[in-house]
Design an enzyme around this catalytic site. Sequence first.
Site, PDB file in Angstrom:
ATOM      1  N   THR A   1      -6.003  10.682   5.083  1.00 50.44           N
ATOM      2  CA  THR A   1      -5.432  10.036   3.879  1.00 50.44           C
ATOM      3  C   THR A   1      -6.585   9.849   2.889  1.00 50.44           C
ATOM      4  OG1 THR A   1      -5.953   7.842   4.731  1.00 50.44           O
ATOM      5  CG2 THR A   1      -3.778   8.720   5.314  1.00 50.44           C
TER       6      THR A   1
ATOM      7  N   GLY B   1       0.826  -1.211   0.000  1.00 46.52           N
ATOM      8  CA  GLY B   1       0.000   0.000   0.000  1.00 46.52           C
ATOM      9  C   GLY B   1       0.855   1.254   0.000  1.00 46.52           C
ATOM     10  N   ALA B   2       1.924   1.233  -0.828  1.00 52.46           N
ATOM     11  CA  ALA B   2       2.850   2.375  -0.863  1.00 52.46           C
ATOM     12  C   ALA B   2       2.362   3.471  -1.806  1.00 52.46           C
ATOM     13  CB  ALA B   2       4.230   1.899  -1.290  1.00 52.46           C
TER      14      ALA B   2
ATOM     15  N   GLY C   1      -1.342   7.570   1.095  1.00 53.70           N
ATOM     16  CA  GLY C   1      -1.509   7.681   2.539  1.00 53.70           C
ATOM     17  C   GLY C   1      -0.295   7.297   3.367  1.00 53.70           C
TER      18      GLY C   1
ATOM     19  N   TYR D   1     -15.192  -3.816   9.587  1.00 54.74           N
ATOM     20  CA  TYR D   1     -13.860  -3.184   9.567  1.00 54.74           C
ATOM     21  C   TYR D   1     -13.183  -3.434  10.913  1.00 54.74           C
ATOM     22  CZ  TYR D   1     -10.034   0.152   9.331  1.00 54.74           C
ATOM     23  OH  TYR D   1      -8.773   0.707   9.349  1.00 54.74           O
TER      24      TYR D   1
ATOM     25  N   PRO E   1      -3.277   3.461  14.665  1.00 52.77           N
ATOM     26  CA  PRO E   1      -3.619   4.885  14.607  1.00 52.77           C
ATOM     27  C   PRO E   1      -5.121   5.136  14.797  1.00 52.77           C
ATOM     28  CG  PRO E   1      -2.550   4.126  12.561  1.00 52.77           C
ATOM     29  CD  PRO E   1      -3.008   2.928  13.314  1.00 52.77           C
ATOM     30  N   GLY E   2      -5.411   6.338  15.295  1.00 53.56           N
ATOM     31  CA  GLY E   2      -6.778   6.862  15.246  1.00 53.56           C
ATOM     32  C   GLY E   2      -6.970   7.515  13.889  1.00 53.56           C
TER      33      GLY E   2
ATOM     34  N   VAL F   1      -6.492   9.353  10.678  1.00 52.95           N
ATOM     35  CA  VAL F   1      -5.364   9.848   9.870  1.00 52.95           C
ATOM     36  C   VAL F   1      -5.938  10.377   8.561  1.00 52.95           C
ATOM     37  CG1 VAL F   1      -3.069   9.322   8.961  1.00 52.95           C
ATOM     38  CG2 VAL F   1      -4.063   7.830  10.722  1.00 52.95           C
TER      39      VAL F   1
ATOM     40  N   ARG G   1      -1.574  -1.664  -6.139  1.00 53.17           N
ATOM     41  CA  ARG G   1      -2.225  -1.984  -7.415  1.00 53.17           C
ATOM     42  C   ARG G   1      -2.019  -0.864  -8.421  1.00 53.17           C
ATOM     43  NH1 ARG G   1      -7.896  -2.915  -4.648  1.00 53.17           N
ATOM     44  NH2 ARG G   1      -7.019  -1.075  -3.637  1.00 53.17           N
TER      45      ARG G   1
HETATM   46  P1  NAP Z   1      -5.178   4.968   1.808  1.00 52.91           P
HETATM   47  O1  NAP Z   1      -4.612   6.321   1.604  1.00 52.91           O
HETATM   48  O2  NAP Z   1      -6.485   4.647   1.179  1.00 52.91           O
HETATM   49  O3  NAP Z   1      -4.089   3.887   1.386  1.00 52.91           O
HETATM   50  C1  NAP Z   1      -4.401   2.522   1.314  1.00 52.91           C
HETATM   51  C2  NAP Z   1      -3.269   1.800   0.581  1.00 52.91           C
HETATM   52  O4  NAP Z   1      -3.545   0.395   0.605  1.00 52.91           O
HETATM   53  C3  NAP Z   1      -3.157   2.232  -0.861  1.00 52.91           C
HETATM   54  O5  NAP Z   1      -1.798   2.384  -1.177  1.00 52.91           O
HETATM   55  C4  NAP Z   1      -3.745   1.064  -1.643  1.00 52.91           C
HETATM   56  O6  NAP Z   1      -3.031   0.905  -2.853  1.00 52.91           O
HETATM   57  C5  NAP Z   1      -3.430  -0.126  -0.719  1.00 52.91           C
HETATM   58  N1  NAP Z   1      -4.399  -1.209  -0.891  1.00 52.91           N
HETATM   59  C6  NAP Z   1      -5.699  -1.217  -0.504  1.00 52.91           C
HETATM   60  N2  NAP Z   1      -6.275  -2.373  -0.862  1.00 52.91           N
HETATM   61  C7  NAP Z   1      -5.313  -3.105  -1.493  1.00 52.91           C
HETATM   62  C8  NAP Z   1      -5.299  -4.375  -2.125  1.00 52.91           C
HETATM   63  N3  NAP Z   1      -6.390  -5.146  -2.162  1.00 52.91           N
HETATM   64  N4  NAP Z   1      -4.146  -4.806  -2.671  1.00 52.91           N
HETATM   65  C9  NAP Z   1      -3.037  -4.048  -2.640  1.00 52.91           C
HETATM   66  N5  NAP Z   1      -2.985  -2.834  -2.071  1.00 52.91           N
HETATM   67  C10 NAP Z   1      -4.119  -2.362  -1.514  1.00 52.91           C
HETATM   68  O7  NAP Z   1      -5.403   4.667   3.375  1.00 52.91           O
HETATM   69  P2  NAP Z   1      -4.409   4.761   4.644  1.00 52.91           P
HETATM   70  O8  NAP Z   1      -5.109   5.534   5.670  1.00 52.91           O
HETATM   71  O9  NAP Z   1      -3.042   5.167   4.244  1.00 52.91           O
HETATM   72  O10 NAP Z   1      -4.445   3.238   5.106  1.00 52.91           O
HETATM   73  C11 NAP Z   1      -3.268   2.459   5.309  1.00 52.91           C
HETATM   74  C12 NAP Z   1      -3.507   1.487   6.453  1.00 52.91           C
HETATM   75  O11 NAP Z   1      -3.740   2.216   7.657  1.00 52.91           O
HETATM   76  C13 NAP Z   1      -4.732   0.582   6.267  1.00 52.91           C
HETATM   77  O12 NAP Z   1      -4.424  -0.723   6.699  1.00 52.91           O
HETATM   78  C14 NAP Z   1      -5.768   1.216   7.185  1.00 52.91           C
HETATM   79  O13 NAP Z   1      -6.727   0.283   7.627  1.00 52.91           O
HETATM   80  C15 NAP Z   1      -4.870   1.709   8.314  1.00 52.91           C
HETATM   81  N6  NAP Z   1      -5.458   2.776   9.154  1.00 52.91           N
HETATM   82  C16 NAP Z   1      -5.868   3.953   8.612  1.00 52.91           C
HETATM   83  C17 NAP Z   1      -6.429   4.921   9.435  1.00 52.91           C
HETATM   84  C18 NAP Z   1      -6.936   6.249   8.900  1.00 52.91           C
HETATM   85  O14 NAP Z   1      -7.671   6.947   9.622  1.00 52.91           O
HETATM   86  N7  NAP Z   1      -6.582   6.659   7.714  1.00 52.91           N
HETATM   87  C19 NAP Z   1      -6.542   4.689  10.807  1.00 52.91           C
HETATM   88  C20 NAP Z   1      -6.105   3.484  11.323  1.00 52.91           C
HETATM   89  C21 NAP Z   1      -5.547   2.525  10.491  1.00 52.91           C
HETATM   90  P3  NAP Z   1      -3.681   0.596  -4.282  1.00 52.91           P
HETATM   91  O15 NAP Z   1      -5.099   1.111  -4.271  1.00 52.91           O
HETATM   92  O16 NAP Z   1      -2.785   1.286  -5.257  1.00 52.91           O
HETATM   93  O17 NAP Z   1      -3.597  -0.887  -4.383  1.00 52.91           O
END
Ligand code: NAP
Length: 250
Positions: A185, A10-11, A14, A150, A180-181, A183, A35
């Site tokens: 993104t 998921g690079a 976010g 979730y 994290p809480g 974030v 992806r």
């Molecule tokens: P984001 O900006 O939507 O990023 C999500 C990343 O995951 C994207 O790079 C996406 O890449 C990748 N991804 C999603 N589904 C995938 C799949 N099936 N195969 C491969 N890659 C996939 O969200 P983020 O906030 O940075 O989330 C990152 C992590 O932090 C997640 O595990 C999320 O649950 C966790 N988190 C987020 C928050 C928040 O508030 N934002 C809080 C707590 C935990 P592609 O679409 O290019 O594949």
Amino acid sequence: MKKKTILITGASSGIGKATAELFAQKGERLILCGRRQERLTELKKEFKCETHLLNFDVRDRKAVFDAINSLPQDWKQIDVLINNAGNAHGLDTVETANLDDWDAMIDGNVKGLMYVTKAVLPQMIELKRGQIINLGSIAGLEVYPKGNVYCASKFAVDAFTQGLRIDLNPYGVRVCAVHPGLVETEFSMVRFKGDEQRSESVYNSLDALQAEDVANAIAYMVEAPPHVTVADLTLLPTDQANATVINRKK
Ligand code: NAP
């Protein structure tokens, strides 16, 4: 100091992207996964560090193993795996929720994270060193209304992390989780299926965490001395007390 080889899922956006940028500045060697290949290609162009790209969907078991097995010999020794890929899909009660959303969360956040771990693990066990950092969430520590699946997926990440720490104890592999809480993104854009207004309303009335804040916490875990495992790190915006108590300014 020897450069670390760090694989980040998921690079492309976010937290994963911010983590990649931080370790690129530090001059580590990066394997970037996602992806959206074009976004990864842009990062590779920007970065001055050695970077290798892998394009796969973590839900596709065969694609995960094929991608990890395809790594050239000099990229096979991974020092740090950051299991970050994941998303929330929908915010609904159990009776109104869409089953495709449930599949996406269980298959991606849980099974995908497990597949990548299983694919990367053999060389860490063989070398008796390495580090795995899983992206949990406060949603994996407490359940909030309409969070049902979730939250279940992130509770599963927490349980898997604890189990992995036990199983890898004989091998000296550090197993960590960051929770994290809120974030800011693309997370809410994905959760609300591109509804910008709804997504902005999650973040625009508080001082949310930024992806870079989480990246710094991950770097702290990676840079801790080898005999130290930062097992769990919970990170909240100061405006947030838990999943439901948020000091919104408007
Ligand atoms: P984001 O900006 O939507 O990023 C999500 C990343 O995951 C994207 O790079 C996406 O890449 C990748 N991804 C999603 N589904 C995938 C799949 N099936 N195969 C491969 N890659 C996939 O969200 P983020 O906030 O940075 O989330 C990152 C992590 O932090 C997640 O595990 C999320 O649950 C966790 N988190 C987020 C928050 C928040 O508030 N934002 C809080 C707590 C935990 P592609 O679409 O290019 O594949």
